[in-house]
Design an enzyme around this catalytic site. Structure first.
Site, PDB file in Angstrom:
ATOM      1  N   HIS A 131       0.785  -1.236   0.000  1.00  0.00           N
ATOM      2  CA  HIS A 131       0.000   0.000   0.000  1.00  0.00           C
ATOM      3  C   HIS A 131       0.808   1.274   0.000  1.00  0.00           C
ATOM      4  O   HIS A 131       0.249   2.360  -0.129  1.00  0.00           O
ATOM      5  CB  HIS A 131      -0.947   0.031   1.197  1.00  0.00           C
ATOM      6  N   THR A 152      -8.309   6.642  -2.960  1.00  0.00           N
ATOM      7  CA  THR A 152      -9.665   6.241  -3.360  1.00  0.00           C
ATOM      8  C   THR A 152     -10.621   7.410  -3.168  1.00  0.00           C
ATOM      9  O   THR A 152     -11.667   7.459  -3.796  1.00  0.00           O
ATOM     10  CB  THR A 152     -10.164   5.033  -2.545  1.00  0.00           C
ATOM     11  N   LYS A 209     -14.096   8.742  -5.268  1.00  0.00           N
ATOM     12  CA  LYS A 209     -15.412   9.054  -4.698  1.00  0.00           C
ATOM     13  C   LYS A 209     -15.880  10.434  -5.160  1.00  0.00           C
ATOM     14  O   LYS A 209     -17.033  10.609  -5.535  1.00  0.00           O
ATOM     15  CB  LYS A 209     -15.348   9.017  -3.168  1.00  0.00           C
ATOM     16  N   LYS A 235      -9.152  13.708   3.800  1.00  0.00           N
ATOM     17  CA  LYS A 235      -8.275  12.521   3.848  1.00  0.00           C
ATOM     18  C   LYS A 235      -7.459  12.642   5.121  1.00  0.00           C
ATOM     19  O   LYS A 235      -7.470  13.679   5.776  1.00  0.00           O
ATOM     20  CB  LYS A 235      -7.368  12.484   2.623  1.00  0.00           C
ATOM     21  N   ARG A 236      -6.742  11.592   5.501  1.00  0.00           N
ATOM     22  CA  ARG A 236      -5.903  11.695   6.685  1.00  0.00           C
ATOM     23  C   ARG A 236      -4.899  12.838   6.553  1.00  0.00           C
ATOM     24  O   ARG A 236      -4.483  13.188   5.438  1.00  0.00           O
ATOM     25  CB  ARG A 236      -5.155  10.363   6.915  1.00  0.00           C
ATOM     26  N   LYS A 290       0.416  14.362   1.757  1.00  0.00           N
ATOM     27  CA  LYS A 290      -0.871  14.676   1.120  1.00  0.00           C
ATOM     28  C   LYS A 290      -1.031  16.183   0.899  1.00  0.00           C
ATOM     29  O   LYS A 290      -1.875  16.627   0.145  1.00  0.00           O
ATOM     30  CB  LYS A 290      -2.028  14.140   1.962  1.00  0.00           C
TER      31      LYS A 290
HETATM   32  C1  LIG Z   1     -12.081   7.054   1.200  1.00  0.00           C
HETATM   33  C2  LIG Z   1     -11.715   7.431   2.554  1.00  0.00           C
HETATM   34  C3  LIG Z   1     -10.380   7.674   2.872  1.00  0.00           C
HETATM   35  C4  LIG Z   1      -9.264   7.606   1.844  1.00  0.00           C
HETATM   36  O1  LIG Z   1      -9.131   8.861   1.224  1.00  0.00           O
HETATM   37  P1  LIG Z   1      -7.812   9.211   0.353  1.00  0.00           P
HETATM   38  O2  LIG Z   1      -8.133  10.559  -0.221  1.00  0.00           O
HETATM   39  O3  LIG Z   1      -7.720   8.164  -0.704  1.00  0.00           O
HETATM   40  O4  LIG Z   1      -6.673   9.226   1.281  1.00  0.00           O
HETATM   41  C5  LIG Z   1     -10.070   8.042   4.159  1.00  0.00           C
HETATM   42  N1  LIG Z   1     -11.017   8.166   5.105  1.00  0.00           N
HETATM   43  C6  LIG Z   1     -12.319   7.964   4.835  1.00  0.00           C
HETATM   44  C7  LIG Z   1     -13.336   8.133   5.915  1.00  0.00           C
HETATM   45  C8  LIG Z   1     -12.725   7.576   3.556  1.00  0.00           C
HETATM   46  O5  LIG Z   1     -14.007   7.345   3.297  1.00  0.00           O
END
Ligand SMILES: *Cc1c(COP(=O)(O)O)cnc(C)c1O
Length: 768
Positions: free
Chosen positions: A358, A654, A658, A546-547, A552
């Protein structure tokens, strides 16, 4: 088998009946939580009917089964997804309406199981939904953490962590499977013994923890398959016996029990970072050993001792290296418990285990100190050493005399066990999570392995389930799509491309705008309710969720906002399309810089708020406690999706998918799956900026990163950075460090902030 019907009237009857039986109340008298339990239990009855059929079917057909081992499953709430996948959401919605229950309010009664940090755990959850929806037999295996990821509050512009005790009211979807309880052994020492002239290894003086499984059924969308998510909970085999009272050993006994149960107490809150902590190693081995014991038990029920067939009937997928102890543990079970020889066992393992990587970031690649593994898992350690010996022998033939290279590839070197090397060496498949990431694994991270075993390497880009991330979270857009292209896309999501001709359809675009506006209003309501933030739905909604991580680059986003602010403040004729920037991000509690970035975003927000002209065009909101449930409101409301990672660092992402699926425009770097998104939508429909991944990797190799030249040559950047260090923002960031005596403007200039490249890590790439 008699089956109960689940039409509207039966659903109503069931709910009313349950509230009466469980609580002795009428619907009107019951609390929301009591009604929630009754509805969940009704949905569960419907699932269980399918579950039994599905299990029988699997036992009969003896199809190959996937075991997906992951230390995280970020499932989100289940009630609506279950209704949707049972193709009964209409019946439930109407039934609840007729009972006078607001389904939206009811859904909020379900605590979100936050058994994951971010993308890795959410991927596991999306896979579970898809496996059932594709009728593939599978079981997810994980830990039933009593406390999931912390809940986040923002107090005085700073993150505060609160415990997430999600099990307080019980979990309506799970059931304990007592008959599958098993023992996990830790510690002790290994003895070589001879039994019937055969050498055997037995561990003595170990201590035992019991693993109790709780299964959550995962329903497929309109399929017959229901797969379980199995969550293992730790329990002490010791029971407090009454004699210990008299002997004064009561406290000691209860301490031992508590120690055993600590194993499944809490999820580690680090994302893409690991700490070599004993408890974490215990957690990993605990759920891996329990899962493998169960896998072998199930296999033997169907196929006896014909272990040569294991690779045809079982896949063990390890989600990152966390469950990597599955490799020596499967060796151990096959040899010590089932009597196979090394070569036989090793061949089976190497055809059964598949591994997904990952991240390429060094701080996330797990390595365990040798003495820790040896003390906690002495037999596994022996097996790892023997695997290592055989591997190095083979590598010696490929790279004679090249000690450095062999040490770099070894499973055990420099007093550490290297989990990624073990996973690559011993699985049949090494997966990268996007095309780009797959290439980097081959050319960089595992380059030497790629030379020796190229056939293992593959790249399957991550994905998301459109059932949760479109149909469930964005009903408005879902209905517009139904009206435009029918429902073929529900089963074949590729067919969403049939929407292409509507790109220039004025009526479609109008409706799309209306839906987006409604979703923005829904988010505005959430922000008002949760944290009293008032936002204008007529602003552009620009979202980064995101985290929190330096790679990032939330910092880059914040600096851009600061530049916009300076433009407004320094030029009274400056105007721009009003824009709301929303951030959603949890910082790992021990990650100081990440927490400082949250403070910076909050300081920026209040700075803009205070300026009468800036606030008309610019607003910043930090959404508290970003989790799956808030993502489901946030993402459908977004018009701009911020995907800013330093190229090469985000293996896939991911979140990017979304947002895309909900009609936001991406601004991003050529990283992870952004690359493939750009290929799909065309460069004219995405805003790509910054350095490419190969340039970044070259800069690392050449140490040629020089942010100071940008600081010196770009006035706007210089101005923004000086704000951060000495202005209002700097003041906010340094407030509690400098003590209360210091007054604004703080002229505290820590030297290392200017010289540290990471301070500028948000800059290079965007303007470089
Ligand atoms: C999809 C998702 C992530 C991953 O987001 P990235 O932008 O790909 O880091 C993290 N936290 C939650 C709650 C999510 O639904």
């Amino acid at each position: 088998m008699p089956t109960t019907k689940f039409d509207k009237e039966s659903i109503k009857k069931s709910i009313v009946g349950k509230v009466q039986r469980y609580n002795g109340l009428t619907i009107e008298e019951a609390t929301k939580q009591q009604v929630y339990r009754a509805v969940a239990s009704t949905v569960r009855d419907q699932i269980m009917q399918k579950y039994m059929v599905s299990r029988e079917e699997r036992k009969k057909s003896k199809k190959k089964r996937l075991y997906y081992l992951s230390v995280e499953f970020l499932m989100g709430r289940s009630m609506y997804t279950n209704m949707l996948n049972l193709v009964s959401s209409k019946e439930y919605t109407e039934a609840l309406q007729e009972l006078g229950i607001d389904i939206k309010e009811l859904l909020k009664e379900e605590p979100e199981p936050g058994l994951g940090n971010g993308g890795l755990g959410r991927l596991a959850a999306c896979f579970m939904d898809s496996l059932s929806s594709l009728d593939l037999p599978a079981m997810g295996c994980t830990i039933r953490y009593e406390y999931g990821l912390f809940r986040q509050k923002i107090v005085d512009g700073q993150q505060v962590e609160l415990p997430d005790s999600w099990l307080d009211n019980g979990n309506a979807w799970e059931s304990a499977v007592m008959q599958d309880t098993c023992e996990i052994h830790f510690g002790g020492h290994v003895e070589e013994v001879e039994i019937n002239g055969q050498k055997k290894y037995v561990t003595r003086d170990y201590y035992t923890v019991e693993a109790v499984p709780y299964d959550m059924p995962i329903v497929g969308y309109d399929t017959a398959t229901v797969n379980p998510l199995r969550m293992w909970s730790a329990r002490s085999p010791k029971k407090i016996d009454l004699n210990s009272f008299g002997e004064g050993r009561y406290i000691q006994a209860s301490e031992e029990i508590e120690l055993a149960e600590t194993i499944s107490k809490v999820l580690y809150p680090e994302d893409k970072h690991y700490e070599g902590k004993m408890l974490r190693l215990k957690q990993h081995y605990f759920f891996v050993s329990a899962s493998l014991q169960y896998i072998i038990k199930e296999f033997k029920k169907a196929f006896g001792n014909d272990f040569a067939r294991l690779p045809d009937k079982v896949v063990i997928h390890i989600n990152d290296t966390h469950p990597g102890m599955a490799i020596p543990e499967l060796m151990r079970i096959l040899m010590d418990e089932e009597g196979l020889g090394w070569d036989e066992a090793s061949a089976i393992v190497q055809k059964t285990v598949a591994y997904t990587n990952h991240t390429i970031m060094a701080e996330a690649l797990e390595k365990w100190p040798v003495n820790m593994v040896e003390n906690l898992l002495p037999r596994c350690y022996q097996i790892i050493c023997e695997m290592n010996r055989r591997l190095c022998e083979r590598l010696w033939n490929s790279f004679p005399g090249d000690w450095d290279r062999i040490a770099h590839m070894a499973l055990v070197s420099y007093d550490n066990v290297h989990m990624a090397n073990m996973c690559v060496a011993m699985s049949y498949s090494v997966n990268g999570v996007s095309q780009l990431h797959g290439e980097i694994l081959k050319s960089d991270t595992f380059h030497d392995y790629y030379k020796v075993m190229p056939e293992k390497f593959c790249a399957i880009t991550n994905g998301i389930t459109h059932r949760r991330w479109l149909m469930s979270c964005n009903p408005g857009l879902t209905n517009l799509i139904y009206d435009s292209i029918g429902d073929g896309w529900v089963r074949e999501p590729e067919r969403l491309s049939e929407l292409l001709p509507f790109a220039d359809d004025a009526a479609f675009r109008d409706k799309f705008d209306q839906i987006k506006h409604q979703n923005k209003e829904r988010l505005a309501a959430l922000l008002r309710e949760r944290q009293g933030a008032i936002v204008d739905p007529d602003f552009i909604f620009d979202v980064q969720a995101k985290r929190l991580h330096e790679y990032k680059r939330q910092m880059l986003n914040a600096l851009h906002i600061l530049v916009l602010y300076n433009r407004i403040v320094n030029d009274e004729n400056f105007t721009m399309e009003p824009r709301l920037f929303v951030f959603g991000a949890k910082a790992s509690p021990g990650y100081y810089r990440a927490k400082q970035i949250i403070r910076m975003i909050c300081a920026l927000s209040s700075l803009i708020e205070k300026h009468p002209r800036a606030r008309k065009m610019l607003q910043v909101v930090f959404l508290e406690n970003y989790d799956v449930s808030s993502a489901e409101v946030l993402i459908p409301a977004a018009e701009v999706s911020e995907q800013l990672s330093t190229a090469s660092k985000e293996a896939s992402g991911t979140g990017n998918m979304k947002f895309m699926m909900n009609g936001a425009v991406t601004i991003g770097t050529m990283d992870g799956a952004n690359v493939e998104i750009s290929e799909q939508v065309g460069m004219e429909n995405i805003y790509i900026f910054g350095m490419r991944s190969d340039t970044v990797l070259d800069m690392y190799r050449e140490h040629s990163y020089n942010p100071m030249s940008i600081f010196e040559s770009n006035q706007e950047i210089r101005l923004a950075l000086v704000d951060v260090v000495v202005g209002y923002i700097g003041f906010q960031l340094l407030k509690d460090r400098c003590g209360l005596g210091l007054s604004y403007p703080a002229l505290y200039l820590p030297e290392q902030h200017f010289s540290s490249p990471s301070f500028f890590s948000g800059i290079v790439g965007s303007y470089g």
